[in-house]
Structure formats: structure tokens, C-alpha cells
Enzyme design. Structure first.
Site, PDB file in Angstrom:
ATOM      1  N   GLY A 150       0.815  -1.205   0.000  1.00 51.20           N
ATOM      2  CA  GLY A 150       0.000   0.000   0.000  1.00 51.20           C
ATOM      3  C   GLY A 150       0.853   1.261   0.000  1.00 51.20           C
ATOM      4  O   GLY A 150       2.067   1.219   0.239  1.00 51.20           O
ATOM      5  N   TYR A 155      -8.243  -2.774   4.289  1.00 46.46           N
ATOM      6  CA  TYR A 155      -9.169  -2.932   3.172  1.00 46.46           C
ATOM      7  C   TYR A 155      -9.637  -1.530   2.812  1.00 46.46           C
ATOM      8  O   TYR A 155     -10.357  -0.893   3.579  1.00 46.46           O
ATOM      9  CB  TYR A 155     -10.349  -3.804   3.596  1.00 46.46           C
ATOM     10  CG  TYR A 155     -11.315  -4.160   2.481  1.00 46.46           C
ATOM     11  CD1 TYR A 155     -11.342  -5.437   1.943  1.00 46.46           C
ATOM     12  CD2 TYR A 155     -12.208  -3.226   1.972  1.00 46.46           C
ATOM     13  CE1 TYR A 155     -12.230  -5.786   0.930  1.00 46.46           C
ATOM     14  CE2 TYR A 155     -13.098  -3.551   0.961  1.00 46.46           C
ATOM     15  CZ  TYR A 155     -13.098  -4.826   0.445  1.00 46.46           C
ATOM     16  OH  TYR A 155     -13.972  -5.163  -0.554  1.00 46.46           O
ATOM     17  N   THR A 156      -9.204  -1.016   1.660  1.00 48.22           N
ATOM     18  CA  THR A 156      -9.471   0.388   1.304  1.00 48.22           C
ATOM     19  C   THR A 156     -10.361   0.554   0.080  1.00 48.22           C
ATOM     20  O   THR A 156     -10.538   1.676  -0.392  1.00 48.22           O
ATOM     21  CB  THR A 156      -8.149   1.135   1.062  1.00 48.22           C
ATOM     22  OG1 THR A 156      -7.416   0.469   0.021  1.00 48.22           O
ATOM     23  CG2 THR A 156      -7.306   1.181   2.331  1.00 48.22           C
ATOM     24  N   LYS A 183     -13.726   0.716   9.666  1.00 48.38           N
ATOM     25  CA  LYS A 183     -12.569   1.422  10.218  1.00 48.38           C
ATOM     26  C   LYS A 183     -12.884   1.984  11.602  1.00 48.38           C
ATOM     27  O   LYS A 183     -12.019   1.973  12.493  1.00 48.38           O
ATOM     28  CB  LYS A 183     -12.139   2.549   9.279  1.00 48.38           C
ATOM     29  CG  LYS A 183     -11.584   2.071   7.940  1.00 48.38           C
ATOM     30  CD  LYS A 183     -10.306   1.255   8.087  1.00 48.38           C
ATOM     31  CE  LYS A 183      -9.126   2.099   8.501  1.00 48.38           C
ATOM     32  NZ  LYS A 183      -7.871   1.308   8.578  1.00 48.38           N
ATOM     33  N   TRP A 216      -7.608  11.433   2.182  1.00 47.54           N
ATOM     34  CA  TRP A 216      -7.201  11.725   0.807  1.00 47.54           C
ATOM     35  C   TRP A 216      -5.722  11.406   0.582  1.00 47.54           C
ATOM     36  O   TRP A 216      -4.942  12.252   0.121  1.00 47.54           O
ATOM     37  CB  TRP A 216      -7.487  13.189   0.473  1.00 47.54           C
ATOM     38  CG  TRP A 216      -8.929  13.592   0.478  1.00 47.54           C
ATOM     39  CD1 TRP A 216      -9.950  12.997   1.169  1.00 47.54           C
ATOM     40  CD2 TRP A 216      -9.507  14.691  -0.213  1.00 47.54           C
ATOM     41  NE1 TRP A 216     -11.126  13.672   0.941  1.00 47.54           N
ATOM     42  CE2 TRP A 216     -10.893  14.716   0.095  1.00 47.54           C
ATOM     43  CE3 TRP A 216      -9.003  15.680  -1.045  1.00 47.54           C
ATOM     44  CZ2 TRP A 216     -11.778  15.675  -0.418  1.00 47.54           C
ATOM     45  CZ3 TRP A 216      -9.879  16.641  -1.565  1.00 47.54           C
ATOM     46  CH2 TRP A 216     -11.252  16.636  -1.260  1.00 47.54           C
ATOM     47  N   ASP A 227     -11.017   9.613   7.555  1.00 52.20           N
ATOM     48  CA  ASP A 227     -12.040  10.657   7.641  1.00 52.20           C
ATOM     49  C   ASP A 227     -13.434  10.100   7.346  1.00 52.20           C
ATOM     50  O   ASP A 227     -14.442  10.733   7.655  1.00 52.20           O
ATOM     51  CB  ASP A 227     -11.723  11.802   6.673  1.00 52.20           C
ATOM     52  CG  ASP A 227     -11.584  11.350   5.227  1.00 52.20           C
ATOM     53  OD1 ASP A 227     -11.142  10.202   4.987  1.00 52.20           O
ATOM     54  OD2 ASP A 227     -11.890  12.140   4.317  1.00 52.20           O
ATOM     55  N   ASP A 237      -1.911 -12.690   6.105  1.00 51.76           N
ATOM     56  CA  ASP A 237      -3.125 -12.133   5.523  1.00 51.76           C
ATOM     57  C   ASP A 237      -4.052 -11.698   6.648  1.00 51.76           C
ATOM     58  O   ASP A 237      -4.394 -12.501   7.522  1.00 51.76           O
ATOM     59  CB  ASP A 237      -3.811 -13.186   4.650  1.00 51.76           C
ATOM     60  CG  ASP A 237      -4.882 -12.604   3.767  1.00 51.76           C
ATOM     61  OD1 ASP A 237      -5.565 -11.647   4.203  1.00 51.76           O
ATOM     62  OD2 ASP A 237      -5.053 -13.105   2.636  1.00 51.76           O
ATOM     63  N   LEU A 238      -4.450 -10.431   6.640  1.00 51.87           N
ATOM     64  CA  LEU A 238      -5.284  -9.927   7.733  1.00 51.87           C
ATOM     65  C   LEU A 238      -6.711 -10.467   7.709  1.00 51.87           C
ATOM     66  O   LEU A 238      -7.480 -10.184   8.633  1.00 51.87           O
ATOM     67  CB  LEU A 238      -5.301  -8.391   7.717  1.00 51.87           C
ATOM     68  CG  LEU A 238      -3.982  -7.698   8.048  1.00 51.87           C
ATOM     69  CD1 LEU A 238      -4.209  -6.205   8.294  1.00 51.87           C
ATOM     70  CD2 LEU A 238      -3.300  -8.325   9.256  1.00 51.87           C
ATOM     71  N   TYR A 281     -17.235   0.757   4.606  1.00 50.69           N
ATOM     72  CA  TYR A 281     -15.809   1.006   4.826  1.00 50.69           C
ATOM     73  C   TYR A 281     -15.589   1.845   6.079  1.00 50.69           C
ATOM     74  O   TYR A 281     -14.809   1.473   6.962  1.00 50.69           O
ATOM     75  CB  TYR A 281     -15.198   1.699   3.606  1.00 50.69           C
ATOM     76  CG  TYR A 281     -13.825   2.276   3.863  1.00 50.69           C
ATOM     77  CD1 TYR A 281     -12.718   1.443   4.025  1.00 50.69           C
ATOM     78  CD2 TYR A 281     -13.622   3.653   3.948  1.00 50.69           C
ATOM     79  CE1 TYR A 281     -11.456   1.972   4.267  1.00 50.69           C
ATOM     80  CE2 TYR A 281     -12.368   4.189   4.184  1.00 50.69           C
ATOM     81  CZ  TYR A 281     -11.288   3.348   4.346  1.00 50.69           C
ATOM     82  OH  TYR A 281     -10.041   3.869   4.598  1.00 50.69           O
TER      83      TYR A 281
END
Length: 299
Positions: free
Chosen positions: A12, A63-64, A131, A152, A104, A38-39, A127
Site C-alpha cells: 500500500g 481494506y481500502t 474502520k 485523501w 475521515d 493475511d489480515l 468502509y
């Protein structure tokens, strides 16, 4: 003596910047790839912490895929909530300190002024909810954890807004970019350097040190996505940059709802660490210079 850091994640944007800048700091960083850990296997992640016995754990994997999470909530929750919860169980009161990253997207964007750490979260999608669950558990269960919400994120690596705008801009066609969502861009390299600069304090600190807890990190200055796109193209292309037409969020529908205003206030971080994030335009210039150098090297 170097701080022994165990990092989850290697590919990432943030993970790559941490690996890249680690040699500049008194740390001995071991980064685990997805193949190594692996998460989606939270127990396996916790086992890695137990076996490696680091001084500091950095969770730089997540995971994004914001839109994909709407239909793949189980995986998003495993990686973003259950894995950090399992890892923090190996940190707790007596284990290593921990750095975790949030977003955010835990906010609904309706406040209309910069969000501080004590504002009530209200995620709009899967998502953000995943988080939020992860950050809440980490803060509650590990008194020596630093949780950084950011926004961002961009860099010279991987897929991100800067690289997308450059690709589209060079195609020579007018761009249409959302102008009614505002936030603070964050250079992954700046975030990585900040974390590494605090590694020794985090690893050696005692519970109750103000360096632990929930903080916001983003480069200085707020902007809309359209304004961000215009500055990317202006810096990279100058007078040849194509126009960027403003559109509304309604004109660019996505599976996941984005917060309209997710500007993060970084005052707490500045007061606690004596660190003020630089303006995003300055950080952007560094990213564009790196991309230009890479292109020249491969020409």
C-alpha cells in the site's frame, strides 16, 4: 538501540513509504506481506506479534476499496476491524506499543467545520463503519496505541487521485471532477516520516503518555476534489493543462456515499507532538517531482 518494528503491509501507499524511509530513522523494520500474513486471518496476525515480539507494531495494511466494501462487508470487517482487534490483544497492557491508521470516512460530513477527535463519528458506508470499529477497539484495549485518522492519501505509488488525474490530463480531454466534497490531502510520505520520527517515544513510553490516543493527521489546507485536480495539472503541465469542469456528487454516483466535508483538524497533533503538517501543495510538488524522475529514468 534501534526500535524493533513489526509492520503489517508492504504494497500500500503508506506501507511502501514506511519501508522506504525506515533507514533514515533508528528503527529495525520488518514488514510482512499479505503472503506472509493475511489480515483476513486475525488469529494469524496476532500470532505474528507473539512470535516476533517487537517493540512497536504498525498496522499499515487495510481494506481500502470503499465502493467494493458495500458488497464485500465481511472482508472489510475482517481486515479493518477484527484483525486490529486481534493484534491489539497481543499488545494490551504489557506488550508492544501500536500504531494504527483510520480515516475521515468515520464522519458523515455534515458538520460544516473541521472535525476534531472528540466529534461524534457517524460513518455513511461499510468502509467507514469497519474502520471505526477497528479504531475504537484499539483505543479502548491498548493504552500504548497511537491511532491516526487521515484523509485523501496520495503518493507516487499505486493507484491514487494524483496519478489518475495525470493520466486523464495527458489524454488531452476536459476533465469533470466533483467540486462539492472538501477535505485535506495527505502525502503518504509525510505520514510515514511522522510515524517513524515518533517510533522511539512510542516504543519506550508508559501508559498515560500524551503521545498515545486518537489523533488527526493531514497536510495543511482544505480543497475540493476539483481544486485538487486543477493544482495537480497546473503543477505538472502548466499552460498545457486541460480545463477541469466542476460537477456535483449527484452527477458522479458511486456505490458508497462519501462525506461532503471531511476536513480533519490537526490541532491536537500539533500541540502534543510539536509537529505541524506542511501545506498539501508543497507535498504534492514533491510527489510530482518523484513521478517525473521515475518517468525520466524509464524513458
Amino acid at each position: 538501540m534501534s526500535v524493533r518494528v513489526l509492520q503489517f503491509g508492504t504494497t500500500g501507499q503508506l506501507a511502501r513509504e514506511l519501508i522506504r524511509h525506515a533507514p533514515d530513522y533508528p528503527v529495525e523494520l520488518t514488514a510482512l506481506s499479505r503472503a506472509e500474513c493475511d489480515l483476513t486471518d486475525p488469529e494469524g496476525a496476532a500470532r505474528m506479534v507473539w512470535e516476533r515480539k517487537p517493540d512497536l507494531v504498525i498496522v499499515a495494511a487495510a481494506y481500502t476499496a470503499v465502493d467494493q466494501a458495500e458488497t464485500d462487508g465481511e472482508t472489510a470487517h475482517l481486515v479493518n476491524a477484527e484483525a486490529p482487534s486481534s493484534i491489539v490483544g497481543m499488545c494490551g497492557l504489557t506488550g508492544p506499543a501500536m500504531v494504527h491508521f483510520s480515516t475521515d470516512f468515520v464522519f458523515d460530513g455534515r458538520k460544516g467545520s473541521p472535525y476534531v477527535e472528540t466529534d461524534e463519528p457517524d460513518p455513511l458506508g461499510v468502509y467507514g463503519a469497519s474502520k471505526l470499529s477497528g479504531e475504537t477497539t484499539v483505543v479502548a484495549c491498548c493504552p500504548r496505541a497511537l491511532v491516526l485518522r487521515t484523509s485523501w492519501v496520495v503518493s507516487a505509488h499505486g493507484k491514487n487521485f494524483v496519478k489518475t488525474m495525470l493520466r486523464l490530463g495527458r489524454a488531452g480531454q476536459p476533465l469533470r471532477v466533483v467540486d462539492d466534497q472538501r477535505g485535506r490531502p495527505t502525502a503518504a510520505g509525510d505520514l510515514a516520516r511522522f510515524v517513524l520520527s515518533q517510533a522511539e517515544r512510542l516504543a519506550k513510553g508508559k501508559a498515560g503518555d500524551p503521545c498515545y490516543g486518537l489523533f488527526h493527521f493531514a497536510n495543511a489546507g482544505e480543497v475540493s476534489w476539483r481544486g485538487f485536480a486543477e493544482e495537480i495539472l497546473r503543477q505538472a503541465m502548466g499552460a498545457s493543462a486541460p480545463p477541469v469542469q466542476p460537477i456535483t456528487t449527484a452527477e458522479y454516483p458511486t456505490p458508497a456515499t462519501r462525506p461532503a466535508y471531511s476536513v480533519l483538524d490537526t490541532g491536537k497533533l500539533e500541540r502534543t507532538f510539536g509537529y505541524t503538517p506542511r501545506p498539501w501543495r508543497e507535498a504534492l510538488s514533491e510527489i510530482l517531482a518523484e513521478l517525473a524522475a521515475e518517468e525520466a529514468a524509464h524513458a
